[in-house]
Design an enzyme around this catalytic site. Structure first.
Site, PDB file in Angstrom:
ATOM      1  N   LYS A 108      52.284  23.077  53.418  1.00 34.81           N
ATOM      2  CA  LYS A 108      53.240  22.105  53.989  1.00 34.81           C
ATOM      3  C   LYS A 108      54.637  22.695  54.047  1.00 34.81           C
ATOM      4  O   LYS A 108      55.588  22.015  54.429  1.00 34.81           O
ATOM      5  CB  LYS A 108      53.271  20.835  53.138  1.00 34.81           C
ATOM      6  CG  LYS A 108      51.950  20.133  52.998  1.00 34.81           C
ATOM      7  CD  LYS A 108      52.119  18.893  52.114  1.00 34.81           C
ATOM      8  CE  LYS A 108      50.794  18.245  51.791  1.00 34.81           C
ATOM      9  NZ  LYS A 108      50.952  17.197  50.776  1.00 34.81           N
ATOM     10  N   ARG A 165      49.283  34.578  41.605  1.00 33.73           N
ATOM     11  CA  ARG A 165      49.070  35.666  42.570  1.00 33.73           C
ATOM     12  C   ARG A 165      49.535  35.167  43.932  1.00 33.73           C
ATOM     13  O   ARG A 165      49.210  34.040  44.328  1.00 33.73           O
ATOM     14  CB  ARG A 165      47.592  36.054  42.633  1.00 33.73           C
ATOM     15  CG  ARG A 165      47.285  36.979  43.801  1.00 33.73           C
ATOM     16  CD  ARG A 165      45.885  37.529  43.752  1.00 33.73           C
ATOM     17  NE  ARG A 165      45.727  38.476  42.665  1.00 33.73           N
ATOM     18  CZ  ARG A 165      44.602  39.156  42.437  1.00 33.73           C
ATOM     19  NH1 ARG A 165      43.552  38.981  43.221  1.00 33.73           N
ATOM     20  NH2 ARG A 165      44.532  40.000  41.422  1.00 33.73           N
ATOM     21  N   HIS A 201      50.835  44.733  39.596  1.00 33.40           N
ATOM     22  CA  HIS A 201      49.731  43.963  39.010  1.00 33.40           C
ATOM     23  C   HIS A 201      49.640  44.329  37.522  1.00 33.40           C
ATOM     24  O   HIS A 201      48.711  45.004  37.082  1.00 33.40           O
ATOM     25  CB  HIS A 201      48.439  44.319  39.749  1.00 33.40           C
ATOM     26  CG  HIS A 201      47.268  43.415  39.492  1.00 33.40           C
ATOM     27  ND1 HIS A 201      47.242  42.472  38.480  1.00 33.40           N
ATOM     28  CD2 HIS A 201      46.074  43.315  40.129  1.00 33.40           C
ATOM     29  CE1 HIS A 201      46.080  41.845  38.515  1.00 33.40           C
ATOM     30  NE2 HIS A 201      45.350  42.335  39.500  1.00 33.40           N
ATOM     31  N   ARG A 221      37.962  38.498  39.577  1.00 39.16           N
ATOM     32  CA  ARG A 221      38.123  38.887  38.171  1.00 39.16           C
ATOM     33  C   ARG A 221      39.405  38.372  37.539  1.00 39.16           C
ATOM     34  O   ARG A 221      39.392  37.865  36.423  1.00 39.16           O
ATOM     35  CB  ARG A 221      38.103  40.417  38.024  1.00 39.16           C
ATOM     36  CG  ARG A 221      36.727  41.002  37.898  1.00 39.16           C
ATOM     37  CD  ARG A 221      36.708  42.369  38.511  1.00 39.16           C
ATOM     38  NE  ARG A 221      36.895  42.234  39.940  1.00 39.16           N
ATOM     39  CZ  ARG A 221      35.900  42.091  40.809  1.00 39.16           C
ATOM     40  NH1 ARG A 221      34.665  42.128  40.385  1.00 39.16           N
ATOM     41  NH2 ARG A 221      36.132  41.920  42.094  1.00 39.16           N
ATOM     42  N   THR A 222      40.516  38.529  38.239  1.00 39.96           N
ATOM     43  CA  THR A 222      41.783  38.183  37.589  1.00 39.96           C
ATOM     44  C   THR A 222      41.823  36.690  37.279  1.00 39.96           C
ATOM     45  O   THR A 222      42.119  36.278  36.160  1.00 39.96           O
ATOM     46  CB  THR A 222      42.967  38.610  38.480  1.00 39.96           C
ATOM     47  OG1 THR A 222      42.815  39.991  38.774  1.00 39.96           O
ATOM     48  CG2 THR A 222      44.299  38.386  37.778  1.00 39.96           C
TER      49      THR A 222
HETATM   50  C1  NCD Z   1      42.905  44.341  42.542  1.00 37.24           C
HETATM   51  C2  NCD Z   1      44.034  43.545  43.195  1.00 37.24           C
HETATM   52  O1  NCD Z   1      43.892  42.336  43.413  1.00 37.24           O
HETATM   53  O2  NCD Z   1      45.062  44.165  43.423  1.00 37.24           O
HETATM   54  N1  NCD Z   1      41.872  43.529  42.068  1.00 37.24           N
HETATM   55  C3  NCD Z   1      41.937  43.068  40.787  1.00 37.24           C
HETATM   56  O3  NCD Z   1      42.795  42.292  40.447  1.00 37.24           O
HETATM   57  N2  NCD Z   1      41.032  43.537  39.903  1.00 37.24           N
HETATM   58  C4  NCD Z   1      42.423  45.482  43.363  1.00 37.24           C
HETATM   59  C5  NCD Z   1      41.964  45.208  44.755  1.00 37.24           C
HETATM   60  O4  NCD Z   1      41.956  44.075  45.239  1.00 37.24           O
HETATM   61  O5  NCD Z   1      41.585  46.182  45.402  1.00 37.24           O
END
Ligand code: NCD
Length: 303
Positions: free
Chosen positions: A80, A101, A129, A51-52
């Site tokens: 590397k 991320r 997040h 999703r993100t």
């Molecule tokens: C979350 C994350 O990556 O922290 N997912 C997200 O971005 N919607 C929650 C999760 O992974 O449980």
């Protein structure tokens, strides 16, 4: 130049403005189609995401921009041995804004120190997040008409769940919110977060029992046990199915409860709940793209 590393990087009135812009995007999407024409988003995902990442990329496309990047650290020079500092210095030469991320706590802050373009934290290990929080705030605003005066139940992995940490950090700033933290003892909210709640005189309780507390809640925010943060697989297996929201548990809840989840779901919400009008988690995922459009425009200073 602005970054979004923690939700505190935005003032409450800026968050409010992002929510307002989001409603305008929903109502008048065509007004936004060219806002980021010729702009590039670098999408740097050193950890898995559905999703993100996809909502950020879709957001940039819907604003008329483009994106470039990787969805797996194995595709980057991190394998590397390249540092985050060197990676972001390079990316700054090719893109106008970056979303990152990474499995390490503090990685986004580190990137921001070396970046000449805005950096958005899309999750740094088990820490924060903030863009999930923006998504959550828009969802709460939509279904509850505001983000204050709410009893917010948060259930599951409150120790490693970065979405939980950022959400609590934000909701504590709005008057009248109270938290009911539901988790196994091993996965309780970190002490540093509880200390900030105490300091701000925010009411909270901690329990291991969802059945006894669900009837008090206006919001139930379910989370997945974060398998990838465990040192010990047996411990994960022991804890993973601790809470499963099903029809029987939900029968104890208010009729206007909303059930949220950042997703992905594993077993913690039974599929029989998906058709209940209180289940808003897939709408929540949709709002993610909208408020990320508003955020990209803000950080790129596009009017
Ligand atoms: C979350 C994350 O990556 O922290 N997912 C997200 O971005 N919607 C929650 C999760 O992974 O449980």
């Amino acid at each position: 130049m602005r970054h979004l590393i923690s939700i505190d990087d935005l003032t409450l009135s800026e968050v409010d403005e992002l929510i307002k812009t989001s409603y305008d995007i929903i109502n008048n999407p065509n007004n936004y189609r060219e806002k980021c024409k010729h702009k590039k988003l670098a999408s740097l995902f050193f950890e898995p995401s559905t999703r993100t990442r996809l909502s950020f990329e879709a957001a940039m496309l819907d604003l008329g921009g483009t994106y470039l990047g990787f969805s797996d650290s194995a595709q980057s020079s991190a394998t590397k041995g390249e540092s985050i500092a060197d990676t972001i210095r390079t990316v700054s030469l090719y893109a106008d804004i970056a979303v990152m991320r990474h499995p390490k706590e503090g990685s986004a802050l580190r990137a921001a120190e070396f970046s000449s373009i805005p950096v958005i934290n899309a999750g740094d290990g088990g820490h924060l997040h903030p863009t999930q929080t923006l998504t959550d705030l828009l969802t709460i605003h939509k279904y509850k008409g505001g983000v204050s005066g709410l009893k917010v139940g948060i259930c599951g992995d409150l120790k490693f769940g970065r979405t939980v940490h950022s959400l609590v950090d934000s909701l504590k700033n709005y008057s009248g919110n109270e938290f009911i933290f539901v988790s196994p003892n091993e996965l309780r909210v970190p002490d540093y977060i509880l200390e900030t709640l105490e300091k701000n005189n925010v009411k909270f309780s901690q329990t291991t029992n969802l059945d006894d507390t669900i009837s008090d809640m206006d919001i139930l925010y379910m989370t997945r046990v974060q398998r990838e943060r465990f040192f010990n697989e047996e411990e994960y297996i022991r804890l993973k199915d601790h809470y499963i929201l099903d029809k029987q548990k939900l029968s104890l809840a208010k009729s206007d409860l909303i059930i949220m989840h950042p997703l992905p779901r594993v077993n913690e919400i039974s599929q029989e709940i998906d058709t209940d009008p209180r289940a808003v988690y897939f709408h929540q995922a949709g709002f993610g793209k909208i408020i990320r459009m508003a955020l990209i425009m803000k950080l790129l200073e596009v009017a």
